[in-house]
Design an enzyme around this catalytic site. Structure first.
Site, PDB file in Angstrom:
ATOM      1  N   LEU A 125       0.829  -1.205   0.000  1.00 32.49           N
ATOM      2  CA  LEU A 125       0.000   0.000   0.000  1.00 32.49           C
ATOM      3  C   LEU A 125       0.867   1.261   0.000  1.00 32.49           C
ATOM      4  O   LEU A 125       0.626   2.202  -0.742  1.00 32.49           O
ATOM      5  CB  LEU A 125      -0.923   0.000   1.226  1.00 32.49           C
ATOM      6  CG  LEU A 125      -1.855   1.204   1.396  1.00 32.49           C
ATOM      7  CD1 LEU A 125      -2.829   1.299   0.225  1.00 32.49           C
ATOM      8  CD2 LEU A 125      -2.635   1.101   2.716  1.00 32.49           C
ATOM      9  N   PRO A 128       6.647   5.852  -1.847  1.00 26.23           N
ATOM     10  CA  PRO A 128       7.572   6.895  -1.404  1.00 26.23           C
ATOM     11  C   PRO A 128       6.881   8.207  -1.071  1.00 26.23           C
ATOM     12  O   PRO A 128       7.277   8.907  -0.133  1.00 26.23           O
ATOM     13  CB  PRO A 128       8.514   7.051  -2.610  1.00 26.23           C
ATOM     14  CG  PRO A 128       8.514   5.702  -3.250  1.00 26.23           C
ATOM     15  CD  PRO A 128       7.115   5.190  -3.075  1.00 26.23           C
ATOM     16  N   SER A 132       1.313   7.966   5.307  1.00 29.96           N
ATOM     17  CA  SER A 132       0.100   8.188   6.098  1.00 29.96           C
ATOM     18  C   SER A 132      -1.072   8.560   5.196  1.00 29.96           C
ATOM     19  O   SER A 132      -2.213   8.191   5.464  1.00 29.96           O
ATOM     20  CB  SER A 132       0.345   9.301   7.125  1.00 29.96           C
ATOM     21  OG  SER A 132       1.268   8.870   8.112  1.00 29.96           O
ATOM     22  N   ARG A 268      21.208  -9.439  39.502  1.00 33.31           N
ATOM     23  CA  ARG A 268      22.196  -8.369  39.629  1.00 33.31           C
ATOM     24  C   ARG A 268      22.305  -7.896  41.084  1.00 33.31           C
ATOM     25  O   ARG A 268      21.307  -7.501  41.687  1.00 33.31           O
ATOM     26  CB  ARG A 268      21.785  -7.200  38.742  1.00 33.31           C
ATOM     27  CG  ARG A 268      22.638  -5.942  38.874  1.00 33.31           C
ATOM     28  CD  ARG A 268      24.048  -6.144  38.373  1.00 33.31           C
ATOM     29  NE  ARG A 268      24.742  -4.863  38.222  1.00 33.31           N
ATOM     30  CZ  ARG A 268      26.030  -4.743  38.011  1.00 33.31           C
ATOM     31  NH1 ARG A 268      26.796  -5.830  37.876  1.00 33.31           N
ATOM     32  NH2 ARG A 268      26.589  -3.558  37.875  1.00 33.31           N
ATOM     33  N   GLN A 336      17.013   0.459  31.121  1.00 37.73           N
ATOM     34  CA  GLN A 336      17.419   1.209  32.313  1.00 37.73           C
ATOM     35  C   GLN A 336      17.702   0.277  33.483  1.00 37.73           C
ATOM     36  O   GLN A 336      18.680   0.464  34.224  1.00 37.73           O
ATOM     37  CB  GLN A 336      16.315   2.206  32.687  1.00 37.73           C
ATOM     38  CG  GLN A 336      16.730   3.261  33.694  1.00 37.73           C
ATOM     39  CD  GLN A 336      17.675   4.297  33.094  1.00 37.73           C
ATOM     40  OE1 GLN A 336      17.807   4.391  31.883  1.00 37.73           O
ATOM     41  NE2 GLN A 336      18.335   5.050  33.948  1.00 37.73           N
ATOM     42  N   HIS A 338      18.735  -2.740  33.308  1.00 38.63           N
ATOM     43  CA  HIS A 338      19.995  -3.432  33.014  1.00 38.63           C
ATOM     44  C   HIS A 338      21.211  -2.502  33.130  1.00 38.63           C
ATOM     45  O   HIS A 338      22.352  -2.975  33.102  1.00 38.63           O
ATOM     46  CB  HIS A 338      19.970  -4.026  31.598  1.00 38.63           C
ATOM     47  CG  HIS A 338      19.210  -5.308  31.475  1.00 38.63           C
ATOM     48  ND1 HIS A 338      17.838  -5.384  31.548  1.00 38.63           N
ATOM     49  CD2 HIS A 338      19.637  -6.596  31.285  1.00 38.63           C
ATOM     50  CE1 HIS A 338      17.437  -6.636  31.374  1.00 38.63           C
ATOM     51  NE2 HIS A 338      18.514  -7.398  31.217  1.00 38.63           N
ATOM     52  N   GLU A 363       1.543   0.231   9.804  1.00 44.15           N
ATOM     53  CA  GLU A 363       0.080   0.109   9.674  1.00 44.15           C
ATOM     54  C   GLU A 363      -0.640   1.305  10.284  1.00 44.15           C
ATOM     55  O   GLU A 363      -1.698   1.171  10.894  1.00 44.15           O
ATOM     56  CB  GLU A 363      -0.414  -1.215  10.259  1.00 44.15           C
ATOM     57  CG  GLU A 363       0.121  -2.404   9.479  1.00 44.15           C
ATOM     58  CD  GLU A 363      -0.583  -3.706   9.773  1.00 44.15           C
ATOM     59  OE1 GLU A 363      -1.787  -3.679  10.082  1.00 44.15           O
ATOM     60  OE2 GLU A 363       0.070  -4.757   9.684  1.00 44.15           O
ATOM     61  N   THR A 365       0.697   5.369  11.787  1.00 43.40           N
ATOM     62  CA  THR A 365       1.448   5.910  12.920  1.00 43.40           C
ATOM     63  C   THR A 365       0.539   6.159  14.121  1.00 43.40           C
ATOM     64  O   THR A 365      -0.689   6.171  14.003  1.00 43.40           O
ATOM     65  CB  THR A 365       2.107   7.239  12.523  1.00 43.40           C
ATOM     66  OG1 THR A 365       1.063   8.188  12.218  1.00 43.40           O
ATOM     67  CG2 THR A 365       3.019   7.076  11.326  1.00 43.40           C
ATOM     68  N   GLU A 367       0.055   8.902  15.439  1.00 44.95           N
ATOM     69  CA  GLU A 367      -0.699  10.118  15.152  1.00 44.95           C
ATOM     70  C   GLU A 367      -1.949   9.806  14.317  1.00 44.95           C
ATOM     71  O   GLU A 367      -3.040  10.347  14.580  1.00 44.95           O
ATOM     72  CB  GLU A 367       0.204  11.118  14.414  1.00 44.95           C
ATOM     73  CG  GLU A 367       1.327  11.707  15.266  1.00 44.95           C
ATOM     74  CD  GLU A 367       2.472  10.730  15.546  1.00 44.95           C
ATOM     75  OE1 GLU A 367       3.220  10.963  16.503  1.00 44.95           O
ATOM     76  OE2 GLU A 367       2.611   9.728  14.795  1.00 44.95           O
TER      77      GLU A 367
END
Length: 381
Positions: A125, A128, A132, A268, A336, A338, A363, A365, A367
């Site tokens: 679909l 270039p 959107s 850890r 974070q 880790h 598929e 954004t 927005e």
């Protein structure tokens, strides 16, 4: 309301998990580093029924629904989102478009080998200059010699190189904008239809993404998919289901990153005890778990509604929007937790984080999802 999977659904979930951990997990970083699309995995995915999970047995499918489908995508993506998105694009885009809008002859010829896992599907679909704004399609379709002459290109197409069958869209009447777009089925090796540039991506690097080019590609009218001029309208319906699979992809990626963070936090040691005993880490884990559960519930609501034959435009977009954005957030928190190791390729979170970002873009954004949700809300006013 019922929030539990049935016994059969749980069995399916666990079989996909076992498959992913046995057949995919050992190769994740190798495939990612090499950008290797694991075609050797496709027959095994086909044997499991995962390449035809949504389609009736009469077409070679597994005859299951969107709840099972979303569950399977989540389990694959928990190990490797590249495999998850490949199964998703094959099922809910290419194959489903043929199933929903194809003739019986098209289903027999194209859907059956796709659902059996013998053929691989792509769906084109995006262009270039039409991302959107997919209604701005520039690829053209001109009637000629009992068929259509197609010229143009598509980009960011999953499976563009290896696909046996590709559903793609072209403008048959540019003056009508979205109402002048028609869908067509293309076959690998068809004269004038060829793959082009492969993308060097941030994440999901083992999932093949490339462009396709149409140069005077003559397609017989029998390969027109759906009514002339309704391609874009039909594509929007297909994306309602596709966005459920992106939500599942996002949930699976987030779940994998979260589990990695939980494991690491218990192993850890700092200041003489596991970092999981520090409140700052506990709060992060609590937020991550809550966000994943909320996203999963939105995903399952949309999937359940789809299985009931209900319209899911708003619910699919909500699930996709929320799951995609929390996936990025959860993966970032996993890094974070880790610490410095999270920034290296020796630990899983950096890959989960790279993979997660696609979920806010592909598929539609985040927005665009907000626009869709708002439009659906305001229709009810």
């Amino acid at each position: 309301m019922h929030f539990e999977l049935t016994e059969e659904q749980v069995q399916m979930k666990m079989s996909v998990r076992e498959f992913a951990e046995a057949e995919i997990a050992p190769h994740v970083m190798e495939w990612d580093e090499a950008q290797h699309f694991p075609v050797e995995l496709l027959p095994k995915l086909g044997e499991l029924g995962l390449l035809g999970i949504l389609f009736p047995e009469e077409y070679g499918g597994a005859g299951l629904g969107y709840v099972e489908y979303a569950t399977a995508i989540e389990e694959l993506s928990r190990v490797d989102g590249s495999v998850g998105i490949s199964v998703a694009a094959h099922n809910s885009l290419c194959s489903n478009h043929i199933y929903q809008f194809g003739t019986e002859a098209q289903k027999q010829k194209y859907l059956t080998p796709l659902a059996q896992g013998k053929h691989l599907g792509a769906w084109g679909l995006t262009e270039p200059g039409a991302g959107s704004d997919a209604s701005g399609t520039r690829t053209s379709a001109a009637k000629q010699n009992g068929g259509w002459l197609i010229n143009g290109s598509k980009n960011f197409i999953t499976h563009a190189i290896h696909a046996d069958t590709c559903v793609a869209f072209a403008s048959s009447d540019r003056s009508k904008r979205s109402k002048g777009i028609t869908a067509f089925i293309f076959e690998k090796g068809m004269k004038g239809f060829a793959p082009a540039k492969k993308e060097n991506k941030l994440g999901l690097r083992a999932s093949e993404t490339a462009s396709v080019i149409f140069e005077d590609c003559l397609v017989p009218d029998e390969n027109r998919l759906g009514d002339e001029g309704l391609g874009f309208v039909n594509a929007m319906e297909i994306l309602d289901g596709g966005r459920i699979s992106i939500a599942a992809l996002a949930v699976g990626i987030a779940q994998g990153a979260y589990e990695s963070a939980v494991r690491y936090s218990t192993e850890r040691q700092q200041f003489g005890k596991p970092i999981s005993e520090f409140e700052a880490i506990q709060f992060k884990l609590a937020d991550m778990a809550t966000q994943i559960d909320a996203a999963r519930l939105l995903m399952y609501r949309a999937a359940w509604m789809k299985d009931q034959g209900k319209k899911t435009t708003k619910e699919s977009s909500m699930a996709k929007l929320f799951a995609g954005e929390i996936s990025v957030r959860v993966c970032e928190e996993a890094i974070q937790i880790h610490g410095g190791y999270g920034y290296t390729k020796d630990y899983p979170p950096e890959k989960y984080w790279r993979d997660s970002k696609l979920c806010t873009i592909g598929e539609g954004t985040s927005e665009i999802q907000r626009i869709i949700i708002a439009r659906e809300i305001l229709k009810q006013v």
